[in-house]
Design a protein around this motif. Structure first.
Motif, PDB file in Angstrom:
ATOM      1  N   LYS B  47       0.555  -1.142  -0.264  1.00 50.71           N
ATOM      2  CA  LYS B  47      -0.338  -0.262   0.742  1.00 50.71           C
ATOM      3  C   LYS B  47       0.790   1.186  -0.378  1.00 50.71           C
ATOM      4  O   LYS B  47       0.638   2.528  -0.825  1.00 50.71           O
ATOM      5  CB  LYS B  47      -1.228  -0.062   1.608  1.00 50.71           C
ATOM      6  CG  LYS B  47      -1.695  -1.329   1.298  1.00 50.71           C
ATOM      7  CD  LYS B  47      -2.436  -1.130   2.405  1.00 50.71           C
ATOM      8  CE  LYS B  47      -1.958  -1.210   3.925  1.00 50.71           C
ATOM      9  NZ  LYS B  47      -0.958  -1.960   4.301  1.00 50.71           N
ATOM     10  N   SER B  48       1.631   1.055   1.286  1.00 49.78           N
ATOM     11  CA  SER B  48       2.857   2.502   0.692  1.00 49.78           C
ATOM     12  C   SER B  48       3.617   2.356  -0.597  1.00 49.78           C
ATOM     13  O   SER B  48       3.568   3.866  -0.861  1.00 49.78           O
ATOM     14  CB  SER B  48       3.425   2.756   2.129  1.00 49.78           C
ATOM     15  OG  SER B  48       2.965   2.515   3.468  1.00 49.78           O
ATOM     16  N   THR B  49       3.946   1.930  -0.636  1.00 48.85           N
ATOM     17  CA  THR B  49       4.863   1.421  -2.180  1.00 48.85           C
ATOM     18  C   THR B  49       3.819   2.156  -3.199  1.00 48.85           C
ATOM     19  O   THR B  49       4.090   3.041  -3.973  1.00 48.85           O
ATOM     20  CB  THR B  49       5.216  -0.484  -2.573  1.00 48.85           C
ATOM     21  OG1 THR B  49       5.496  -0.112  -1.129  1.00 48.85           O
ATOM     22  CG2 THR B  49       6.055   0.400  -3.658  1.00 48.85           C
ATOM     23  N   PHE B 177      -2.569   9.732   1.464  1.00 49.41           N
ATOM     24  CA  PHE B 177      -2.546   9.604   2.654  1.00 49.41           C
ATOM     25  C   PHE B 177      -1.878   8.757   3.735  1.00 49.41           C
ATOM     26  O   PHE B 177      -2.696   7.369   3.145  1.00 49.41           O
ATOM     27  CB  PHE B 177      -4.271   9.718   3.844  1.00 49.41           C
ATOM     28  CG  PHE B 177      -4.302  11.799   3.788  1.00 49.41           C
ATOM     29  CD1 PHE B 177      -4.884  11.499   3.010  1.00 49.41           C
ATOM     30  CD2 PHE B 177      -4.086  12.484   4.732  1.00 49.41           C
ATOM     31  CE1 PHE B 177      -5.365  12.928   2.614  1.00 49.41           C
ATOM     32  CE2 PHE B 177      -4.966  13.529   4.633  1.00 49.41           C
ATOM     33  CZ  PHE B 177      -5.574  13.785   3.911  1.00 49.41           C
ATOM     34  N   ASP B 178      -0.692   8.448   3.837  1.00 46.11           N
ATOM     35  CA  ASP B 178      -0.199   7.475   3.938  1.00 46.11           C
ATOM     36  C   ASP B 178      -0.168   7.096   5.509  1.00 46.11           C
ATOM     37  O   ASP B 178       0.530   6.705   6.208  1.00 46.11           O
ATOM     38  CB  ASP B 178       1.121   6.391   3.676  1.00 46.11           C
ATOM     39  CG  ASP B 178       1.607   5.208   3.979  1.00 46.11           C
ATOM     40  OD1 ASP B 178       0.208   4.231   4.359  1.00 46.11           O
ATOM     41  OD2 ASP B 178       3.022   5.563   3.159  1.00 46.11           O
ATOM     42  N   GLU B 179      -1.067   6.241   6.124  1.00 46.32           N
ATOM     43  CA  GLU B 179      -1.232   5.648   7.785  1.00 46.32           C
ATOM     44  C   GLU B 179      -1.421   7.115   8.334  1.00 46.32           C
ATOM     45  O   GLU B 179      -0.570   6.873   9.223  1.00 46.32           O
ATOM     46  CB  GLU B 179      -1.357   4.429   8.136  1.00 46.32           C
ATOM     47  CG  GLU B 179      -1.250   3.538   6.898  1.00 46.32           C
ATOM     48  CD  GLU B 179      -0.617   1.734   7.966  1.00 46.32           C
ATOM     49  OE1 GLU B 179      -0.968   2.086   9.389  1.00 46.32           O
ATOM     50  OE2 GLU B 179      -0.079   1.131   7.024  1.00 46.32           O
ATOM     51  N   PRO B 180      -2.019   8.135   8.125  1.00 49.05           N
ATOM     52  CA  PRO B 180      -2.087   9.052   9.364  1.00 49.05           C
ATOM     53  C   PRO B 180      -2.045   8.889  10.144  1.00 49.05           C
ATOM     54  O   PRO B 180      -1.612   9.936  10.737  1.00 49.05           O
ATOM     55  CB  PRO B 180      -3.439  10.542   8.446  1.00 49.05           C
ATOM     56  CG  PRO B 180      -3.642   9.793   7.532  1.00 49.05           C
ATOM     57  CD  PRO B 180      -3.412   8.124   7.394  1.00 49.05           C
TER      58      PRO B 180
HETATM   59 MG   LIG Z   1       2.907   1.131   5.017  1.00 48.26          MG
END
Ligand SMILES: [Mg+2]
Ligand SMILES: Nc1ncnc2c1ncn2[C@@H]1O[C@H](COP(=O)(O)OP(=O)(O)OP(=O)(O)O)[C@@H](O)[C@H]1O
Lengths: 324, 264
Positions: B47-49, B177-180
């Motif tokens: 997901k982050s990637t 938004f990455d796991e804010p």
């Molecule tokens: Mg991540």
């Protein structure tokens, strides 16, 4: 051992009962801690210091009158000026080079990386004294320097002897050498900044250069300034090497005076006192710079110069968060 | 939103590997203007990637990412694809805001300094104008009185709201938004989610990676579920969260639901 540990809480509970209804504890009236050993140590140090001062004052061999006589003379002043000038210029060259080299060392381009590594390897490896003499005698190696097309015609040229004055040789010798040391200091500082900072800057659309100068370097300064302070003081003293290329710095000046008058000890004292005076000034300057770059580094850090001046007497209180 | 809308962000067959590890194995995703897409998925699913590929913090190995009709990181010229120089990539990134799990505020700058740094330094907007906008944004995220504080003087939730304001100050077309809220104490999660809910209501286009299922249910227009480097399920919150068809989605969601409540 275990019986003691088990008994302790019971004893304390008993004490509480003796004291009757427990009053709320207020540590504000706590008895200050006593450090008897510290007092003994203080007395010992004081006695030793008194002895030292007594020796310095009463020993006629220090010839303090000679020290005083020479302390402010013009020739000493000129030597001091040369020393200061060299320190500042060579350090400036070293810092600029150091930042450039550090950035190259951390670059993604392997050519830049290897060139920087090669530079650092060479200039840290060769003694500064040799580098000084080398630059001073450059004309022996290359009698003239020219600008032109590589392996082709030249546009203009200079005699190396006219180009490389002793001052320039000193600046090159000391500055290029310093650049190699500063490069490693700056690199260490840059690496200590969290990678997330670069990413945040990139995500905002900042260029690499802007990210370096506005985001990474200001944070790296906290780690760069203290060792750089030591480098400046080293440089101050390393400038005395330039006497080998006949540049009259502070040390060279006192040497040439005592070679005539044979007042070796008092004249060396003149130089030492001046070195210590400058070192003290640098030290104060360094702590100001350090506090500046500590901005925001923790909750109590001073935020303005005004507060930097105040913090000694009255520590700034952390802002208390009032939940809204 | 109508079907005629051009997607604002379009990912086609995005592939990415780190050494031998294939992290993204062909991700397709369209995000339309004003849409809020929540990406769910187990840890390590990429997901982050994927988010980092959207603004080219990671270089993709295959496929393409387009934002507002322009290729991200590349350019089509004379029938061939050319990699863009860093400077041009930076220009693309200015239209894409990103909020990180660990806030990544600049600790040496005040809250206001953090917000105006890029608009003033990168977009070259007048400082007074940006400052005014920054104060409006701070007010919006409920931190009008913190303009002169330093990030470390703020709580995690406050820092994250500043980070959101900082990204918004660039007036991005798209926000990532990455796991804010993952680095926040439970009692601080709400304030950040409330801010994000406001942004969604304002019509901001957002791609949100989160584990906050209730946020997804309430705010998302679409929920996609990622696993093993691909999107395995996609649909409205009701479809994906209440009637997941893929067994892996079901297994993942069952961990978030209160015991006894069936996932399907
Ligand atoms: Mg991540
Ligand atoms: N820079 C990198 N180098 C090598 N491997 C990486 C790198 N970044 C991510 N990975 C690997 O890629 C995989 C996917 O990582 P990613 O961070 O995208 O997962 P994620 O879905 O965001 O997980 P999480 O929910 O834990 O944040 C992981 O196995 C991770 O170890």
């Amino acid at each position: 051992m275990s019986t003691v540990a088990q008994k302790a809480p019971a004893t304390r509970a008993a004490d509480d009962r003796v004291a009757g209804v427990a009053e709320p504890v207020d540590v504000a009236h706590a008895v200050p801690q006593r450090h008897p050993l510290q007092w003994v140590a203080t007395v010992v140090v004081a006695v030793l210091a008194a002895q030292l001062i007594h020796m310095l004052v009463t020993n006629p061999n220090f010839e303090w009158d000679v020290v005083l006589r020479y302390f402010n003379t013009e020739s000493i002043g000129r030597g001091l000026w040369t020393t200061l000038k060299l320190t500042v210029i060579a350090m400036a060259v070293g810092i600029v080079l150091g930042v450039l080299l550090a950035v190259c060392r951390l670059s993604t381009n392997w050519l830049l990386r290897s060139l920087a590594a090669l530079y650092i390897w060479f200039f840290r490896g060769v003694p500064a004294l040799v580098q000084l003499i080398f630059w001073f005698n450059l004309s022996a190696l290359m009698p003239r320097v020219s600008i032109g097309i590589p392996f082709g015609p030249e546009f203009t040229h200079w005699e190396t002897n006219a180009l490389i004055t002793p001052l320039l040789a000193a600046i090159l010798g000391l500055g290029l050498n310093e650049g190699a040391y500063m490069a490693e200091i700056v690199r260490g500082g840059l690496m200590s900044v969290d990678q997330g900072q670069t990413e945040a800057a990139q995500a905002l659309g900042m260029s690499r250069t802007r990210t370096l100068f506005r985001v990474v370097l200001p944070q790296a300064m906290r780690f760069i300034v203290p060792p750089t302070g030591s480098q400046v003081i080293n440089m101050l003293k390393a400038t005395s090497l330039v006497s080998v290329i006949a540049l009259s710095d502070l040390l060279y000046t006192v040497q040439s005076i005592y070679n005539r008058t044979f007042q070796t000890i008092p004249l060396l004292l003149v130089a030492c006192v001046w070195y210590l005076v400058i070192t003290s000034i640098l030290y104060v300057g360094q702590s100001f710079i350090e506090r500046h770059y500590a901005r925001g580094s923790n909750r109590n850090a001073p935020t303005r110069y005004r507060d930097v001046l105040k913090i000694r007497r009255k520590p700034a209180v952390a802002r208390v968060e009032v939940p809204s | 939103m109508t079907a005629a809308d051009q997607p604002l962000m379009s990912a086609r067959g995005v592939r990415k590997h780190f050494g031998p590890l294939e992290v993204l194995k062909g991700v397709d995703l369209d995000v339309h203007p004003g849409e809020v897409v929540v990406i769910l998925g187990p840890s390590g699913s990429g997901k982050s990637t994927f988010l980092r590929c959207v603004n080219h913090l990671e270089r993709i190995d295959g496929g393409s990412v387009t934002v507002d009709g322009e290729l991200v990181g590349y350019e089509q010229r004379g029938g061939r694809i050319h990699r863009l120089p860093e400077r041009r990539i930076a220009r693309t990134r200015r239209q894409i805001g990103m909020v990180f799990q660990h806030f990544n505020l600049f600790p040496h700058l005040t809250v206001l300094g953090n917000i105006i740094e890029a608009p003033v330094g990168v977009l070259r907007e007048p400082r007074a104008k940006v400052t005014e906008r920054a104060r409006v944004l701070l007010d919006k995220v409920g931190l009008a009185d913190k303009a002169d504080s330093f990030p470390r003087q703020l709580s995690g939730g406050q820092q994250q709201r500043v980070a959101i304001a900082r990204a918004l100050a660039m007036r991005p077309k798209l926000m990532l938004f990455d796991e804010p809220t993952s680095a926040l104490d439970p009692e601080l999660v709400g304030e950040v989610l409330a801010t994000m809910r406001d942004l969604a209501a304002d019509g901001l286009t957002m791609i949100v990676v989160t584990h906050e299922i209730s946020f997804a249910r309430e705010v998302a227009d679409r929920v996609v579920f990622m696993d093993g480097g691909t999107i395995v399920e996609s649909g409205t919150p009701a479809e994906v969260l209440d009637r997941p068809t893929n067994p892996r989605t079901r297994a993942f969601l069952s961990r978030f639901l209160p015991a006894g409540q069936p996932a399907a």
